[in-house]
Every structure is written in structure tokens, then in C-alpha cells.
Design an enzyme around this catalytic site. Structure first.
Site, short mmCIF file in Angstrom:
data_model
loop_
_atom_site.label_atom_id
_atom_site.label_comp_id
_atom_site.label_asym_id
_atom_site.label_seq_id
_atom_site.Cartn_x
_atom_site.Cartn_y
_atom_site.Cartn_z
N PHE A 1 9.54 -78.24 37.83
CA PHE A 1 8.57 -76.99 37.30
C PHE A 1 10.22 -76.02 36.73
O PHE A 1 10.64 -75.43 37.33
CB PHE A 1 7.75 -76.38 38.34
CG PHE A 1 6.61 -77.04 38.75
CD1 PHE A 1 5.41 -76.92 37.65
CD2 PHE A 1 6.37 -77.81 39.72
CE1 PHE A 1 4.31 -78.31 37.87
CE2 PHE A 1 5.16 -78.61 39.57
CZ PHE A 1 4.21 -78.70 39.21
N TYR B 1 2.04 -84.02 45.00
CA TYR B 1 0.62 -84.78 44.90
C TYR B 1 0.87 -86.00 45.34
O TYR B 1 0.11 -87.00 46.14
CB TYR B 1 0.21 -84.36 43.48
CG TYR B 1 0.38 -83.82 42.41
CD1 TYR B 1 -0.63 -82.60 43.11
CD2 TYR B 1 1.21 -83.47 41.64
CE1 TYR B 1 -1.04 -81.67 42.37
CE2 TYR B 1 1.14 -81.99 41.10
CZ TYR B 1 -0.39 -81.56 41.23
OH TYR B 1 -0.36 -79.81 40.95
N TYR C 1 4.32 -72.17 33.43
CA TYR C 1 5.10 -72.83 34.10
C TYR C 1 5.49 -73.95 33.00
O TYR C 1 4.47 -74.19 32.20
CB TYR C 1 4.70 -73.70 35.12
CG TYR C 1 2.91 -74.23 35.19
CD1 TYR C 1 2.74 -75.48 34.68
CD2 TYR C 1 1.51 -73.51 34.86
CE1 TYR C 1 1.20 -75.60 35.15
CE2 TYR C 1 1.08 -73.42 35.01
CZ TYR C 1 0.56 -74.86 34.95
OH TYR C 1 -0.57 -75.23 34.80
N PHE D 1 3.80 -83.09 32.07
CA PHE D 1 2.78 -83.82 32.65
C PHE D 1 1.82 -82.60 32.43
O PHE D 1 0.48 -82.81 32.79
CB PHE D 1 2.48 -84.30 33.96
CG PHE D 1 3.26 -83.62 34.93
CD1 PHE D 1 2.30 -82.64 35.49
CD2 PHE D 1 4.67 -83.92 35.28
CE1 PHE D 1 2.99 -81.81 37.21
CE2 PHE D 1 5.03 -82.99 36.77
CZ PHE D 1 4.11 -81.68 37.31
N ASP D 2 1.73 -81.17 32.90
CA ASP D 2 1.57 -79.84 32.77
C ASP D 2 2.05 -78.80 32.16
O ASP D 2 3.25 -79.34 31.89
CB ASP D 2 0.37 -80.50 33.72
CG ASP D 2 -1.01 -78.56 33.99
OD1 ASP D 2 -1.62 -78.67 32.05
OD2 ASP D 2 -0.71 -77.94 34.86
N ILE E 1 -0.25 -76.09 45.29
CA ILE E 1 0.74 -77.69 46.39
C ILE E 1 1.41 -77.04 47.13
O ILE E 1 2.01 -75.22 46.67
CB ILE E 1 1.23 -78.26 45.16
CG1 ILE E 1 2.23 -77.93 43.52
CG2 ILE E 1 0.14 -79.65 44.79
CD1 ILE E 1 2.48 -79.09 43.25
#
Length: 333
Positions: free
Chosen positions: A308, A291, A233, A243-244, A265
């Protein structure tokens, strides 16, 4: 994405204190022999906060051991970015008071407080994650930096009393979070629809509110609860800011987790079920399914809609539970 790593820091949920953090900054930190830096305050008879000396060998200190303290708390990184707050989580935390072998730890810090006290603690981030949280340092916290905790002790109970209160706290939290989600969901849905139109995406929407687009078909049935999935991902905001990603957090390897066990999540729990093995696509997740109102540092503000890019690398059966004296184990027990 993962609840137990990434942008959900270990579940020491935190809330804004009833006094100003700026006022606390006027005092100098005191350092214990173990290296813990603190500012400790208690309310005087006039209802104002005054500094207090920490007593770690008193009878009152020992009387707190094995009891449960409830806290409101927030913590920030060395750049003063808010990382987590019980105000966002709509629930104080309950922590059992124990002596810790880790000197200068947050456990040592908590034991300094009596009911009604407030404090500021500065903790080395590397030590905190390695010895207390027992997890890798998140990417948004610099190695060698510190975290600052602002804490208020609101109750001290026996374990039995705390356990009796916990369901009530959870019920209040659930109602508050549902109210927030109901208010935020339409705003996020509008943002996603505008983004879809701007980017000319062909998407579908799940009943829960997750938008998804399959860009590469896979084979076989879709992932379902009870299956273990492997996923690559890349997570960004709608503005494209990353962010990730599995490249950053897992060395380029897919992450693996069981569906239906709340280890990710809600937007992932729902979204990944729209994919089958080998498929690729995009998930657009409204913040209540991500979140929520909790910020995750500067790269992930509160109420962020998440995008994502995902690849479902594999789907497999969960390992069988070991047999016990009453026969085969029951999955999930």
C-alpha cells in the site's frame, strides 16, 4: 483494506461442500415465481444426492422460522472465480431463518433447505448487494451480473443452542487460523525481503511483521488507537497489479475510520500507527495480516502479500459518546 467493504464481502462466510460442484452443474436451474434460480438436493437412503422440490408453504418450512441454520457455503462470480469460502474462513456460518420482503433473495433461498440438504442458488448481484447486504457493488463484480452460491445445511438449532455453540466454533476457528498464519508467515516474510532487496527500499519492521517506509515526514505525534484517521491509499500486489485505491473506491477522497476497532485489516491497524499527520509512505503486509487464505476475485489471490502507498491526511479525536442516565458515555461501549 476495509473489512466492511472492498475485498471482504459481507460476512456470509463460505466453505467447500462435501459434494462436487461440477456434479451439480449437470442439472438445470429451476426458477421460482419470484425469479430465484435454484438446484436443490437431499441425500437418499443410499447416501447419494438426488434432486428435491422446494416447498415454501409447508409446515416444515414454517417450523424453520426464527431458528438458526448453520451452513457450509461458497460463492462465485459470473466468471466462476471463487470470491469467498468457509473453507478459507475455517468456520461455518449461522443465519437466523426469516421471511424476507425481498423476493428472489438469498434469505428466500436459505429457507428452502432442510438440515442435510445442499443447493446451488443463482442471485442477481445488484439486488443482493442493494437489498440484502445494503452495500455498494464491489469493483470486481460486474453490474448486472449474478453470483452463484453453493450451500450445504449442516445444522438447525434454536437461537439459544446456536449461541451456546458459537464460542466453541470461534475457538476452533481461531486455532485453525493461527496454525495457517504460522505456516504462511515465514513464506511471506521471505517474499517481502526479496522484494525490498530488489527495489532497494529502506524499510523498518513492526513486531507483528508489517514492513513500512516513510517517504515524506509529517508533523505531530503518530496515530494511536482511539483516534479517527483519514487516509489516501493505493493497494497493489508485489507485481504492481492494483487491486484497490481511494481514488477508485472513494472518489479520490481519503477514507476515514477509527483505529483500534478492527474495522480494517490487521496490517493497517499496525501500519498506520507508524505514521503521523501529513506523512506518506509504503506498507508491505504479509497475508496473515491482510486477507489471509481468502481470495478476493482474480485480482487478489489467496495468500497475497499486499503493498500500500498511503498518505495519512488527518488524525482527530473520536466523537464523544452521548451521555446516558448514568452519566457520560464510555468510549467504545
Amino acid at each position: 483494506m476495509f473489512k466492511k467493504s472492498l475485498y471482504l464481502l459481507p460476512a456470509m462466510a463460505v466453505a467447500l461442500l462435501s459434494f462436487s460442484c461440477n456434479n451439480l452443474g449437470k442439472d438445470e436451474f429451476v426458477k421460482t415465481p419470484s425469479g430465484l434460480e435454484y438446484k436443490l438436493y437431499s441425500l437418499n437412503k443410499e447416501g447419494k444426492y438426488e434432486t428435491k422440490e422446494a416447498k415454501t408453504d409447508s409446515a416444515a418450512h414454517k417450523a424453520k422460522l426464527d431458528k438458526v441454520m448453520s451452513f457450509e457455503m461458497e460463492y462465485r462470480n459470473s466468471k466462476d472465480s471463487l470470491l469467498f469460502s468457509t473453507k478459507d474462513n475455517a468456520m461455518p456460518i449461522q443465519i437466523k431463518m426469516v421471511e424476507s420482503p425481498n423476493k428472489g433473495s438469498i434469505e428466500e433461498a436459505f429457507l428452502m433447505l432442510d438440515k442435510g440438504d445442499s443447493a446451488v442458488f443463482r442471485i442477481n448481484a445488484d439486488t443482493l448487494f442493494a437489498k440484502t447486504f445494503k452495500s455498494p457493488l464491489p469493483p470486481f463484480i460486474e453490474k448486472g451480473s449474478h453470483l452463484t452460491f453453493f450451500v450445504k445445511a449442516i445444522n438447525l438449532q434454536t437461537e439459544q443452542e446456536a449461541m451456546a455453540d458459537y464460542p466453541k466454533m470461534m475457538e476452533r476457528q481461531q486455532k485453525e487460523m493461527e496454525a495457517r498464519a504460522a505456516k504462511q508467515a515465514p513464506l511471506d516474510d521471505k517474499l517481502i525481503q526479496d522484494y525490498v532487496k530488489k527495489e532497494n527500499l529502506q524499510v523498518q519492521k513492526t513486531p507483528s511483521g508489517v514492513y513500512y517506509a516513510i517517504t515524506q515526514a509529517g508533523t505531530g505525534p503518530n496515530a494511536t488507537d482511539g483516534k479517527v484517521v483519514s487516509v489516501k491509499y493505493r493497494g497493489t500486489l508485489l507485481n504492481g497489479k492494483e487491486f484497490d485505491s481511494s481514488d477508485k473506491s472513494n472518489g479520490g477522497n481519503p477514507i476515514e475510520f477509527p483505529l483500534g476497532q478492527n474495522q480494517v485489516i490487521k496490517g493497517w491497524e499496525d501500519g498506520i500507527k507508524q505514521f503521523n499527520k501529513g506523512s506518506k509512505g509504503t506498507l508491505l503486509i504479509p497475508s496473515p495480516l491482510g486477507y489471509g487464505s481468502m481470495a478476493r476475485g482474480a485480482d487478489l489471490p489467496a495468500n497475497s502479500v499486499l503493498r500500500f502507498e498511503v498518505e495519512l491526511v488527518d488524525i482527530k479525536d473520536a466523537p464523544a459518546a452521548p451521555a446516558g442516565p448514568m452519566g457520560p458515555g464510555v468510549p467504545g461501549m
